[in-house]
Design a protein around this motif. Structure first.
Motif, PDB file in Angstrom:
ATOM      1  N   ALA A  40       9.468 -53.325  84.854  1.00  0.00           N
ATOM      2  CA  ALA A  40       8.152 -53.953  84.643  1.00  0.00           C
ATOM      3  C   ALA A  40       7.732 -54.824  85.822  1.00  0.00           C
ATOM      4  CB  ALA A  40       8.171 -54.788  83.356  1.00  0.00           C
ATOM      5  N   ASN A  81       4.831 -54.210  88.379  1.00  0.00           N
ATOM      6  CA  ASN A  81       3.455 -54.633  88.128  1.00  0.00           C
ATOM      7  C   ASN A  81       3.263 -56.035  88.699  1.00  0.00           C
ATOM      8  OD1 ASN A  81       2.421 -52.478  85.927  1.00  0.00           O
ATOM      9  ND2 ASN A  81       4.551 -52.995  85.498  1.00  0.00           N
ATOM     10  N   TYR A 129       2.269 -58.941  86.364  1.00  0.00           N
ATOM     11  CA  TYR A 129       3.345 -59.331  85.454  1.00  0.00           C
ATOM     12  C   TYR A 129       4.422 -60.125  86.189  1.00  0.00           C
ATOM     13  CZ  TYR A 129       7.143 -59.275  82.145  1.00  0.00           C
ATOM     14  OH  TYR A 129       8.164 -59.671  81.311  1.00  0.00           O
ATOM     15  N   ILE A 186      -0.351 -59.552  78.225  1.00  0.00           N
ATOM     16  CA  ILE A 186       0.709 -58.807  78.905  1.00  0.00           C
ATOM     17  C   ILE A 186       0.334 -57.333  79.007  1.00  0.00           C
ATOM     18  CG2 ILE A 186       3.134 -58.074  78.762  1.00  0.00           C
ATOM     19  CD1 ILE A 186       3.781 -60.761  77.500  1.00  0.00           C
ATOM     20  N   MET A 241      -1.630 -56.908  82.040  1.00  0.00           N
ATOM     21  CA  MET A 241      -0.873 -57.117  83.275  1.00  0.00           C
ATOM     22  C   MET A 241      -0.061 -55.879  83.660  1.00  0.00           C
ATOM     23  SD  MET A 241       0.718 -60.876  82.549  1.00  0.00           S
ATOM     24  CE  MET A 241      -0.262 -62.214  81.874  1.00  0.00           C
ATOM     25  N   VAL A 242       0.294 -55.074  82.665  1.00  0.00           N
ATOM     26  CA  VAL A 242       1.147 -53.902  82.902  1.00  0.00           C
ATOM     27  C   VAL A 242       0.258 -52.665  83.009  1.00  0.00           C
ATOM     28  CG1 VAL A 242       3.011 -52.487  81.974  1.00  0.00           C
ATOM     29  CG2 VAL A 242       3.061 -54.968  81.666  1.00  0.00           C
ATOM     30  N   ALA A 295       8.561 -54.867  79.580  1.00  0.00           N
ATOM     31  CA  ALA A 295       7.925 -56.145  79.909  1.00  0.00           C
ATOM     32  C   ALA A 295       8.101 -57.145  78.784  1.00  0.00           C
ATOM     33  CB  ALA A 295       6.438 -55.926  80.195  1.00  0.00           C
ATOM     34  N   ASN A 318      10.125 -60.539  78.985  1.00  0.00           N
ATOM     35  CA  ASN A 318       9.452 -61.775  78.602  1.00  0.00           C
ATOM     36  C   ASN A 318      10.357 -62.620  77.701  1.00  0.00           C
ATOM     37  OD1 ASN A 318       6.864 -63.101  79.000  1.00  0.00           O
ATOM     38  ND2 ASN A 318       6.658 -62.973  76.779  1.00  0.00           N
TER      39      ASN A 318
END
Length: 406
Positions: A13, A16, A19, A135, A138-139, A148, A152
């Protein structure tokens, strides 16, 4: 080669950019958050020596999130989540500054600390429903989303490992005010990371319905989506009846282990260490893995570890079971959240997360209040023992559903 591919898969992840920025900023901020959380609980307990007041502290800090989370979910779905999150981070920083000023003045009362904690609870009611769905934005590669979410969780729990340990040392050396001030400073990192992001241009969606209709639609969606509904129910029961064991940790530090603020910080850090290992484990799980079966196993792990933690006063052995409880707890909550988010329709995700916040932030403070009262009557070890039994009962109750894909 296989090992390299496995490592790449675990951290995929981070490909990205947005992210990666979010992860870096939040990592610093979460450490500060755990320092403040540890400091508040320890200050209240040392002032009152009451398990009930510990439960009340958690209740006051989190129940407002339950009351206002539906409004937070609507705000997340109607408005720019990026701006909502930026506002909540700035507001959280101001709250930490006020708490630091109050503590440094050295004339604070318990009700003043509880009032500021309640204000933070209101802020979190708008923060959580915006943070989690953001999120997704963001991805760019949606195949990276479960990874992700797992990373997190690992970030939050790495902070849980570091924050309380630092807080315990700082509480002994410099006092609670320094913990709160460092938390305020930590928000600078996440605010900078948000400002550096390059997200798609936000397009304002036309608002055609009243707030009441949005709430009704969200509830109807949950009622008609069984996978989300069952996960919400399980998360709510665990939050009400099991997870509030954290409330009693200051009692264990001071009474059972005959320690001080540093001891309390170490207990939290061992739980955090188990949670970090759990998060890395989940990030490494293959996409085709049966998450519901892993959820079942770790609910059992959580229950057994709490049973054993409650029965040992020998600190090193107790810390092993504390770490094991952190592992089971984080697997349990992370998998529930992952299933809920992955199964949610994009246009309903904010409202779904607001109901999740209700299940977590509503049940956890109520549970903390209940466990505080129970502990006052039967003692902290017995209270946590029965929480372990309850976790095993919940695992048995959901066994048929969690094994349905086997």
């Amino acid at each position: 080669m296989i090992k390299t591919e496995r490592i790449t898969n675990t951290f995929r992840a981070f490909g990205n950019r947005n992210y990666s920025l979010f992860f870096g900023g939040q990592s610093v901020s979460q450490i500060g958050t755990w320092m403040q959380r540890t400091g508040v609980s320890w200050v209240v307990y040392t002032m009152t020596h009451s398990a009930f007041m510990l439960g009340l502290t958690v209740f006051v800090s989190q129940f407002p999130s339950f009351l206002f989370s539906l409004l937070g979910g609507i705000a997340s779905d109607r408005y720019n989540r990026y701006k909502v999150l930026l506002i909540t981070q700035i507001a959280s920083m101001v709250q930490a500054v006020l708490l630091a000023i109050l503590t440094y003045a050295n004339h604070y009362r318990v009700w003043e600390i509880l009032l500021l904690s309640g204000i933070l609870g209101v802020i979190n009611a708008f923060d959580v429903p915006a943070r989690q769905p953001l999120i997704h934005e963001m991805v760019t590669d949606k195949a990276d989303l479960p990874n992700a979410l797992a990373l997190n969780s690992s970030m939050v729990n790495l902070a849980r490992l570091i924050g309380p340990a630092l807080s315990g040392i700082i509480l002994v050396k410099f006092g609670a005010g320094t913990c709160f001030l460092l938390n305020a400073v930590s928000f600078v990192a996440v605010i900078i990371s948000l400002l550096l992001m390059k997200l798609p241009v936000y397009v304002t969606a036309p608002v055609k319905k009243k707030i009441r209709s949005d709430l009704s639609d969200g509830f109807t969606y949950l009622k008609n989506t069984s996978s989300i509904r069952i996960m919400m129910l399980m998360l709510g029961l665990i939050s009400l009846l099991v997870l509030p064991y954290n409330t009693l940790l200051p009692v264990f530090a001071k009474v059972v282990f005959k320690g001080d603020a540093a001891t309390y910080g170490y207990i939290n850090s061992f739980i955090g260490a188990g949670a970090v290992i759990s998060s890395v484990f989940l990030a490494s799980v293959k996409p085709e893995a049966n998450l519901k079966f892993i959820l079942l196993i770790n609910t059992i792990v959580l229950g057994v570890s709490l049973l054993l933690f409650s029965q040992f006063s020998y600190f090193p052995l107790a810390m092993f079971f504390a770490a094991l409880s952190g592992f089971g707890m984080m697997c349990q909550t992370t998998i529930c959240l992952t299933i809920i988010q992955v199964d949610s329709d994009p246009e309903m995700r904010g409202r779904v997360m607001s109901y999740v916040a209700m299940a977590y932030f509503g049940m956890l403070p109520l549970g903390s209040l209940i466990i505080g009262v129970i502990s006052q009557k039967i003692g902290a070890p017995a209270a946590i023992f029965f929480q372990g039994i309850t976790a095993l009962i919940i695992a048995v109750s959901f066994y048929k559903y969690l094994r349905s894909d086997q």
